[in-house]
Design a protein around this motif. Structure first.
Motif, PDB file in Angstrom:
ATOM      1  N   UNK A  56      12.676   8.024 -24.103  1.00  0.00           N
ATOM      2  CA  UNK A  56      12.472   6.685 -24.664  1.00  0.00           C
ATOM      3  C   UNK A  56      11.573   5.803 -23.818  1.00  0.00           C
ATOM      4  N   UNK A  57      11.129   6.333 -22.682  1.00  0.00           N
ATOM      5  CA  UNK A  57      10.276   5.577 -21.761  1.00  0.00           C
ATOM      6  C   UNK A  57       9.002   6.346 -21.443  1.00  0.00           C
ATOM      7  N   UNK A  58       7.975   5.609 -21.078  1.00  0.00           N
ATOM      8  CA  UNK A  58       6.787   6.212 -20.479  1.00  0.00           C
ATOM      9  C   UNK A  58       6.330   5.280 -19.363  1.00  0.00           C
ATOM     10  N   UNK A  59       5.402   5.771 -18.550  1.00  0.00           N
ATOM     11  CA  UNK A  59       4.922   4.958 -17.425  1.00  0.00           C
ATOM     12  C   UNK A  59       3.413   5.094 -17.312  1.00  0.00           C
ATOM     13  N   UNK A  60       2.856   4.154 -16.552  1.00  0.00           N
ATOM     14  CA  UNK A  60       1.415   4.165 -16.312  1.00  0.00           C
ATOM     15  C   UNK A  60       1.157   3.703 -14.893  1.00  0.00           C
ATOM     16  N   UNK A 108      14.385   6.545 -13.797  1.00  0.00           N
ATOM     17  CA  UNK A 108      13.722   6.806 -15.078  1.00  0.00           C
ATOM     18  C   UNK A 108      12.459   7.641 -14.842  1.00  0.00           C
ATOM     19  N   UNK A 109      11.575   7.116 -14.025  1.00  0.00           N
ATOM     20  CA  UNK A 109      10.328   7.790 -13.660  1.00  0.00           C
ATOM     21  C   UNK A 109       9.967   7.390 -12.229  1.00  0.00           C
ATOM     22  N   UNK A 110       9.185   8.242 -11.592  1.00  0.00           N
ATOM     23  CA  UNK A 110       8.562   7.814 -10.354  1.00  0.00           C
ATOM     24  C   UNK A 110       7.140   8.346 -10.280  1.00  0.00           C
ATOM     25  N   UNK A 111       6.398   7.756  -9.361  1.00  0.00           N
ATOM     26  CA  UNK A 111       4.986   8.118  -9.198  1.00  0.00           C
ATOM     27  C   UNK A 111       4.698   8.228  -7.710  1.00  0.00           C
ATOM     28  N   UNK A 112       4.013   9.300  -7.304  1.00  0.00           N
ATOM     29  CA  UNK A 112       3.712   9.482  -5.886  1.00  0.00           C
ATOM     30  C   UNK A 112       2.233   9.271  -5.582  1.00  0.00           C
ATOM     31  N   UNK A 113       1.478   8.908  -6.613  1.00  0.00           N
ATOM     32  CA  UNK A 113       0.051   8.626  -6.407  1.00  0.00           C
ATOM     33  C   UNK A 113      -0.502   8.029  -7.693  1.00  0.00           C
ATOM     34  N   UNK A 128       6.263  11.524 -12.413  1.00  0.00           N
ATOM     35  CA  UNK A 128       7.296  12.552 -12.527  1.00  0.00           C
ATOM     36  C   UNK A 128       8.481  11.964 -13.266  1.00  0.00           C
ATOM     37  N   UNK A 129       9.089  12.769 -14.113  1.00  0.00           N
ATOM     38  CA  UNK A 129      10.291  12.309 -14.811  1.00  0.00           C
ATOM     39  C   UNK A 129      11.455  12.235 -13.840  1.00  0.00           C
ATOM     40  N   UNK A 130      12.267  11.219 -14.056  1.00  0.00           N
ATOM     41  CA  UNK A 130      13.500  11.105 -13.301  1.00  0.00           C
ATOM     42  C   UNK A 130      14.640  11.716 -14.092  1.00  0.00           C
ATOM     43  N   UNK A 131      15.795  11.097 -13.990  1.00  0.00           N
ATOM     44  CA  UNK A 131      16.984  11.652 -14.647  1.00  0.00           C
ATOM     45  C   UNK A 131      17.120  11.247 -16.111  1.00  0.00           C
ATOM     46  N   UNK A 160       0.815  -1.212   0.000  1.00  0.00           N
ATOM     47  CA  UNK A 160       0.000   0.000   0.000  1.00  0.00           C
ATOM     48  C   UNK A 160       0.858   1.275   0.000  1.00  0.00           C
ATOM     49  N   UNK A 161       2.005   1.199  -0.654  1.00  0.00           N
ATOM     50  CA  UNK A 161       2.899   2.359  -0.744  1.00  0.00           C
ATOM     51  C   UNK A 161       2.407   3.347  -1.782  1.00  0.00           C
ATOM     52  N   UNK A 162       2.546   4.645  -1.433  1.00  0.00           N
ATOM     53  CA  UNK A 162       2.167   5.681  -2.395  1.00  0.00           C
ATOM     54  C   UNK A 162       3.213   5.843  -3.492  1.00  0.00           C
ATOM     55  N   UNK A 163       4.492   5.775  -3.111  1.00  0.00           N
ATOM     56  CA  UNK A 163       5.566   6.061  -4.072  1.00  0.00           C
ATOM     57  C   UNK A 163       6.038   4.801  -4.773  1.00  0.00           C
ATOM     58  N   UNK A 164       6.202   4.902  -6.069  1.00  0.00           N
ATOM     59  CA  UNK A 164       6.808   3.808  -6.827  1.00  0.00           C
ATOM     60  C   UNK A 164       7.809   4.391  -7.814  1.00  0.00           C
TER      61      UNK A 164
END
Lengths: 113, 113
Positions: A63-67, A46-51, A56-59, A28-32
């Motif tokens: 060439x990548x996307x996230x969902x 590469x990317x992270x998500x807080x919800x 949010x883009x990382x460094x 049940x973590x918010x951040x991934x």
């Protein structure tokens, strides 16, 4: 016990293919987070998500996307795989407060031919 | 730009010897994390250091944090073969309103019998 799982341990794809890497956490973590790990370069974000639905883009997001449609699942997408995306991909999750450790999945070793 | 540097990058040591791994970082973060990675495996958390002067110990490993010097050390006492692994430090901070979590390049430790 904390658990982060990744859909594949090893993956071989051809240049130009669309690649999906999936990560699921049961804490049940918010951040991934999605990282790639390459020899001599350490881990790079590469990317992270807080919800859910937030990202949010990382460094190195090019060439990548996230969902992130559900809280427990964070997918990394290589829109058109290239050989320079051959790498170890690590997913991690952490609780919402910043001063927390990250919990890592086992990793996916991707080879793009 | 937040940078995290570790040295040495490679360390080969005899069983029973002591050694220290250094982690320098460029930001004013008060939080530092140490992880261990065994060959072919993912990262697992070792220590979380949350304030200046923090010291944590687990078995033959002891980590400390000096936020004024922006330096953390991981000290190995009387090394044993089981400690052979790659050790990463990581720092998180807010930079220009953006959350960053940056890993060092890692120190590959090999303990020789």
């Amino acid at each position: 016990d904390v658990k982060v799982t990744q859909s594949s341990r090893y993956l071989v794809k051809r240049t130009g293919e669309k690649v999906f890497l999936e990560c699921v956490q049961d804490m049940d973590h918010e951040n991934m987070f999605w990282y790639r790990q390459d020899p001599g370069l350490g881990l790079r974000l590469i990317y992270f998500s807080y919800d859910v639905k937030m990202k949010e883009k990382g460094d190195i997001p090019e060439g990548y996307s996230v969902s992130r449609e559900k809280k427990e699942r964070f997918s990394l997408i290589l829109e058109s795989a290239s050989t320079n995306q051959t790498s170890m991909y690590l997913c991690a999750s952490s609780p919402p407060l910043q001063w927390k450790t990250q919990y890592f999945g086992p990793g996916t070793r991707l080879l793009v031919l | 730009e937040l940078k995290v540097e570790q040295n040495p990058l490679f360390l080969s040591m005899q069983e029973g010897k002591n050694y220290t791994i250094y982690c320098n970082y460029s930001t004013t973060s008060d939080r530092l994390y140490w992880y261990r990675q065994d060959p072919g495996k993912s990262l697992e958390s070792l220590f979380v250091l949350l304030s200046n002067g923090a010291v944590k110990q687990e078995g033959r490993l002891m980590a400390s944090l000096d936020t004024k010097a922006r330096l953390s050390t991981l000290h190995i006492t009387a090394a044993v073969h089981d400690l052979s692994a790659t050790y990463f430090c990581a720092v998180d901070s807010l930079e220009s309103g953006t959350y960053k979590y940056i890993f060092g390049t890692g120190t590959r430790l090999k303990v020789l019998a």
